[in-house]
Scaffold this active site. Structure first.
Site, PDB file in Angstrom:
ATOM      1  N   TYR A  92       4.875  10.761  -7.025  1.00 25.36           N
ATOM      2  CA  TYR A  92       4.028  10.213  -5.961  1.00 25.36           C
ATOM      3  C   TYR A  92       2.657  10.875  -5.970  1.00 25.36           C
ATOM      4  O   TYR A  92       2.486  11.991  -6.463  1.00 25.36           O
ATOM      5  CB  TYR A  92       4.691  10.368  -4.582  1.00 25.36           C
ATOM      6  CG  TYR A  92       4.706  11.782  -4.036  1.00 25.36           C
ATOM      7  CD1 TYR A  92       3.655  12.266  -3.253  1.00 25.36           C
ATOM      8  CD2 TYR A  92       5.778  12.639  -4.275  1.00 25.36           C
ATOM      9  CE1 TYR A  92       3.673  13.548  -2.732  1.00 25.36           C
ATOM     10  CE2 TYR A  92       5.812  13.918  -3.761  1.00 25.36           C
ATOM     11  CZ  TYR A  92       4.747  14.378  -2.988  1.00 25.36           C
ATOM     12  OH  TYR A  92       4.766  15.654  -2.480  1.00 25.36           O
ATOM     13  N   CYS A  93       1.676  10.138  -5.421  1.00 27.53           N
ATOM     14  CA  CYS A  93       0.343  10.691  -5.166  1.00 27.53           C
ATOM     15  C   CYS A  93       0.038  10.454  -3.688  1.00 27.53           C
ATOM     16  O   CYS A  93       0.964  10.413  -2.879  1.00 27.53           O
ATOM     17  CB  CYS A  93      -0.703  10.089  -6.105  1.00 27.53           C
ATOM     18  SG  CYS A  93      -0.849   8.292  -6.045  1.00 27.53           S
ATOM     19  N   TRP A  94      -1.221  10.289  -3.324  1.00 28.73           N
ATOM     20  CA  TRP A  94      -1.545  10.169  -1.894  1.00 28.73           C
ATOM     21  C   TRP A  94      -1.054   8.847  -1.320  1.00 28.73           C
ATOM     22  O   TRP A  94      -0.339   8.812  -0.317  1.00 28.73           O
ATOM     23  CB  TRP A  94      -3.043  10.338  -1.687  1.00 28.73           C
ATOM     24  CG  TRP A  94      -3.564   9.887  -0.348  1.00 28.73           C
ATOM     25  CD1 TRP A  94      -4.609   9.051  -0.115  1.00 28.73           C
ATOM     26  CD2 TRP A  94      -3.073  10.250   0.953  1.00 28.73           C
ATOM     27  NE1 TRP A  94      -4.798   8.859   1.234  1.00 28.73           N
ATOM     28  CE2 TRP A  94      -3.860   9.586   1.917  1.00 28.73           C
ATOM     29  CE3 TRP A  94      -2.019  11.056   1.400  1.00 28.73           C
ATOM     30  CZ2 TRP A  94      -3.652   9.694   3.289  1.00 28.73           C
ATOM     31  CZ3 TRP A  94      -1.804  11.166   2.775  1.00 28.73           C
ATOM     32  CH2 TRP A  94      -2.620  10.503   3.703  1.00 28.73           C
ATOM     33  N   TYR A 134       2.490   9.466  -0.567  1.00 27.97           N
ATOM     34  CA  TYR A 134       2.760  10.352   0.573  1.00 27.97           C
ATOM     35  C   TYR A 134       2.475   9.646   1.890  1.00 27.97           C
ATOM     36  O   TYR A 134       3.167   9.877   2.882  1.00 27.97           O
ATOM     37  CB  TYR A 134       1.932  11.630   0.475  1.00 27.97           C
ATOM     38  CG  TYR A 134       2.278  12.612   1.572  1.00 27.97           C
ATOM     39  CD1 TYR A 134       3.275  13.565   1.383  1.00 27.97           C
ATOM     40  CD2 TYR A 134       1.659  12.559   2.822  1.00 27.97           C
ATOM     41  CE1 TYR A 134       3.636  14.441   2.396  1.00 27.97           C
ATOM     42  CE2 TYR A 134       2.018  13.419   3.843  1.00 27.97           C
ATOM     43  CZ  TYR A 134       3.002  14.359   3.629  1.00 27.97           C
ATOM     44  OH  TYR A 134       3.372  15.207   4.636  1.00 27.97           O
TER      45      TYR A 134
END
Length: 348
Positions: A92-94, A121
């Site tokens: 995952y990233c932002w 996130y």
């Protein structure tokens, strides 16, 4: 590309979460338990952002791709090792954007199958903030209250070691909630990180009652979810008492563990100067300067903290904690009186 929704994370066992954001983003907040394998370091991310603002999207993308390409061999090696040790590797990233998308594509092309957290996130955070209310629906609180230094945090730690359900808000926030709350606390916890840690703690409660400390709506800079605070206010209040000698001892043990605490105390005294008054403030500074620590703690308890102490709800029980083991035993008895739903593995 395999994808997963935030609520589905908890259906998977033998998994590892991989946060591919920069180290500073990860340090500010991340999904508890996730590891950090950044595509871009902090300085690289700043440069990409600068190019984006000054030269446009495509130039920023091209520069980002060139950096990522130079790291692919190392990244692939790291993910192969993770796949060797875990059934599911979730990236995952932002907000589930370009970083996680492009990385998952590259990994797939190299024969490394991972799962992407849809929405990143941000989607995880939206989910936990909504689900906290559901998690609290079947939980009631035994609320420990009492004057500064009686040992509430120490008792909560002991109860947790015994296997009882505990929500330790001050530990999650790394703040004790007063003007001296950050003394000796070097870890900074953001609101997002606190909410994530709180959610994981709530998921760990499988009883109908849990212990919690009486806190105001804010613990330092951390705001408690309204639903949690309201639930706490409806709880069974238990007031802990202790001798002045033990209270001073507890405070010194708790606040003086980390080097540099004296300067932090001096700064905190400055912040309550208007409440102490010029004379008491000067006297307190002199005690600190002359290393009369026990005298200083007793002075602050008597002139500041005890005078401001208020109980928001009349306690049903009052327990003397001069003997901390006996105090713990009495609290376990109270827990047994109230809790009817708890795993059979708990030594009731």
């Amino acid at each position: 590309m395999l994808e997963i929704e935030a609520h589905e994370l908890y259906n998977l066992e033998d998994k590892v979460l991989v946060d591919v954001r920069s180290p500073s983003e990860y340090n500010e907040f991340h999904i508890p338990g996730a590891i950090n394998l950044p595509i871009f370091e902090d300085e690289e991310k700043k440069i990409i952002g600068f190019i984006y603002r000054t030269q446009g999207t495509q130039k920023a993308k091209d520069f980002g791709y060139s950096i990522a390409q130079s790291k692919l061999a190392r990244i692939f090696d790291s993910f192969r090792k993770l796949k060797d040790n875990h059934r599911y590797v979730i990236v995952y990233c932002w907000r589930g954007g370009m970083r996680s998308q492009e990385l998952c594509k590259a990994l797939s092309s190299a024969g490394i199958q991972v799962i992407r957290l849809k929405g990143g996130y941000r989607a995880y955070r939206q989910f936990i903030l909504q689900d906290i209310q559901n998690r609290l629906r079947g939980v009631n609180f035994l609320v420990l209250t009492g004057k500064t230094g009686v040992g509430k945090s120490k008792i909560l730690r002991l109860l947790k070691m015994e296997g009882l359900p505990v929500i330790d808000l001050e530990d999650l926030a790394q703040d004790r909630g007063s003007v001296f709350g950050k003394v000796g606390k070097k870890t900074k916890v953001s609101q997002k990180m606190f909410d994530a840690l709180l959610y994981e703690s709530l998921r760990g409660i499988n009883c109908d009652y849990a212990f919690i400390e009486d806190e105001s709506r804010c613990v330092g800079n951390i705001h408690l979810p309204d639903v949690l605070w309201s639930k706490k206010e409806e709880g069974v209040f238990i007031e802990l008492e202790n001798s002045m000698e033990n209270r001073v001892k507890n405070i010194l043990e708790e606040y003086t563990k980390v080097e540099g605490w004296e300067e932090e105390v001096r700064q905190s005294l400055e912040r309550i100067k208007k409440y102490l008054g010029e004379s008491d403030y000067t006297e307190a500074l002199n005690m600190l300067k002359n290393k009369k620590y026990e005298t200083l703690v007793k002075f602050l308890i008597e002139t500041h903290y005890d005078r401001r102490y208020r109980v928001s709800k009349k306690p049903i029980y009052t327990i003397n904690c001069s003997d901390i083991q006996r105090c713990k035993a009495e609290l376990i008895k109270i827990f047994d009186t109230y809790s009817k739903i708890c795993p059979s593995s708990f030594p009731r």
